[in-house]
Design an enzyme around this catalytic site. Structure first.
Site, short mmCIF file in Angstrom:
data_model
loop_
_atom_site.label_atom_id
_atom_site.label_comp_id
_atom_site.label_asym_id
_atom_site.label_seq_id
_atom_site.Cartn_x
_atom_site.Cartn_y
_atom_site.Cartn_z
N ASP A 1 0.85 -1.21 0.00
CA ASP A 1 0.00 0.00 0.00
C ASP A 1 0.88 1.26 0.00
OD1 ASP A 1 -2.80 -1.38 1.02
OD2 ASP A 1 -1.02 -2.25 1.95
N LYS B 1 -1.27 9.80 0.60
CA LYS B 1 -1.46 11.13 1.23
C LYS B 1 -0.34 11.37 2.23
CE LYS B 1 -6.43 11.27 0.75
NZ LYS B 1 -7.66 10.74 1.34
#
Ligand code: SAM
Length: 231
Positions: free
Chosen positions: A137, A141
């Site tokens: 992952d 952000k």
């Protein structure tokens, strides 16, 4: 401080969120029937890999195998190596077990748990030949960067578990994360970039194209492989 606040304060930052994905009947059945054959429970003692697999062999760990297709493919292609897979997503674990049984692989064992915890508590130092981290992952952000698994303290944890000469292999389709990985790994102690300083590697032939990689390809993403040797 309220109870809720004090709980949050001590909650560790994880590199995953548990997705609620529905289990298919096949995955449910595979987990119920095949867990005794392939599954490993988290515990407070080191794994004896020689005893677990019943032979000396190269030992390869895949962190976050997702639906497990790459792991199943590698285990089948390299029956002389032993594989450990760690994934928190239960449907993926179920699917991998079904596939392992179908192809008759006996060189894989699986944890359904946080890989960081397993590494810390159960993997002996200098016991792994290769650690694989494919399309982990990206936590793109900025405020989520702290969740990235490639960060100095986890890289050091992985380094201690690798044998001297062992390889940490990362692949990602997120350019900014590739550059981040390159920076963290280049600064890490006792690792040598197999492609040369600051360079990305070609995809080694043993790495299958993964599900997330195919999704990235459909979106027009490039792929970056990084291979670092423990020296
Ligand atoms: C983006 S997916 C990629 C899956 C697969 N490697 C692929 O390429 O298709 C990343 C996976 O890593 C798992 N993961 C992330 N952090 C983990 C951890 N600390 N322990 C176990 N699994 C983890 C997630 O649950 C997720 O399934």
């Amino acid at each position: 401080m309220s109870d809720a606040n004090s709980k949050n304060k001590y909650r560790p930052i994880r590199s995953f969120v548990r997705r609620q994905g529905r289990m298919t009947q096949l995955q449910e059945r595979a987990l119920a029937e095949l867990w005794p054959r392939y599954g490993l429970e988290p515990a407070d003692e080191l794994l004896d890999l020689e005893q677990l697999f019943g032979r000396p062999a190269a030992r390869i760990l895949e962190i976050g195998f997702g639906m497990g297709d790459a792991l199943a493919e590698m285990a089948q292609a390299q029956p002389d190596s032993d594989y450990l897979g760690i994934e928190v997503h239960r449907p993926g674990v179920g699917r991998l077990l079904a596939r392992l049984a179908e192809q008759g692989s006996d060189n894989v064992r699986v944890f359904c748990h946080d890989a960081v915890d397993v590494l810390q508590r159960q993997i002996a130092d200098e016991s792994l030949d290769r650690v694989l981290l494919f399309f982990t992952d990206p936590w793109h952000k900025r405020r989520h960067h702290k969740r990235r698994i490639v960060r100095p303290e986890y890289v050091e944890l992985i380094r201690t578990k690798l044998k001297p000469g062992g390889i940490f292999h990362m692949a990602t389709d997120w350019q900014e994360y590739a550059e981040w990985m390159m920076e963290v790994m280049s600064d890490a102690e006792s690792f040598e970039n197999l492609a040369g300083v600051g360079q990305y590697s070609e995809r080694p032939s043993y790495r299958p194209v993964t599900k997330f990689e195919r999704r990235g390809q459909r979106l027009g993403h490039d792929v970056w492989d990084l291979l670092f040797k423990k020296v």
